[in-house]
Scaffold this motif. Structure first.
Motif, PDB file in Angstrom:
ATOM      1  N   GLN A  44      -0.816  -7.583   3.177  1.00 40.38           N
ATOM      2  CA  GLN A  44      -0.491  -6.718   2.065  1.00 40.38           C
ATOM      3  C   GLN A  44       0.936  -6.434   1.856  1.00 40.38           C
ATOM      4  O   GLN A  44       1.513  -5.675   1.149  1.00 40.38           O
ATOM      5  N   ALA A  64      -1.624  -1.175   7.110  1.00 44.42           N
ATOM      6  CA  ALA A  64      -2.248  -2.209   6.435  1.00 44.42           C
ATOM      7  C   ALA A  64      -2.057  -3.515   7.059  1.00 44.42           C
ATOM      8  O   ALA A  64      -1.031  -3.578   7.954  1.00 44.42           O
ATOM      9  N   ILE A  91       0.602  -1.189  -0.003  1.00 44.13           N
ATOM     10  CA  ILE A  91      -0.185  -0.056   0.170  1.00 44.13           C
ATOM     11  C   ILE A  91       0.880   1.336  -0.013  1.00 44.13           C
ATOM     12  O   ILE A  91       0.889   2.081  -0.820  1.00 44.13           O
ATOM     13  N   CYS A  92       1.756   1.291   0.877  1.00 41.86           N
ATOM     14  CA  CYS A  92       2.705   2.556   1.173  1.00 41.86           C
ATOM     15  C   CYS A  92       4.123   2.336   0.775  1.00 41.86           C
ATOM     16  O   CYS A  92       4.935   3.432   1.056  1.00 41.86           O
ATOM     17  N   CYS A 116       0.845   3.128   7.417  1.00 43.79           N
ATOM     18  CA  CYS A 116      -0.548   3.235   7.092  1.00 43.79           C
ATOM     19  C   CYS A 116      -1.763   2.240   7.363  1.00 43.79           C
ATOM     20  O   CYS A 116      -2.644   2.204   7.013  1.00 43.79           O
TER      21      CYS A 116
END
Length: 71
Positions: free
Chosen positions: A63, A59, A23-24, A57
């Motif tokens: 992830q 997650a 994600i990040c 983040c």
């Protein structure tokens, strides 16, 4: 080593594998641990508590993807 299921496929994750959040892009490095989550250096990704999440983040562990070792 342990088996890690990620994005529908199983991977072998070594104790020293670095894992990147999909994600990040935060990288979990076992050599550094996670000071935010109070995870000691030397803790492999497979040894993280089940409720551990990305400190950047939030997650889920699912992830994260394994970074390839550069040789």
């Amino acid at each position: 080593m342990s088996t890690f299921e990620n994005f529908g496929k199983r991977e072998i994750v070594s104790d020293d594998d670095r894992m990147e959040c999909g994600i990040c892009w935060h990288v979990y490095d076992p050599a550094e641990g996670d000071p935010v989550g109070q995870i000691e250096p030397g803790t492999s990704f497979a040894e993280l508590p089940q409720d551990w999440r990305c400190p950047n983040c939030d997650a889920l562990q699912t992830q994260f993807i394994r970074l390839r070792h550069e040789r």
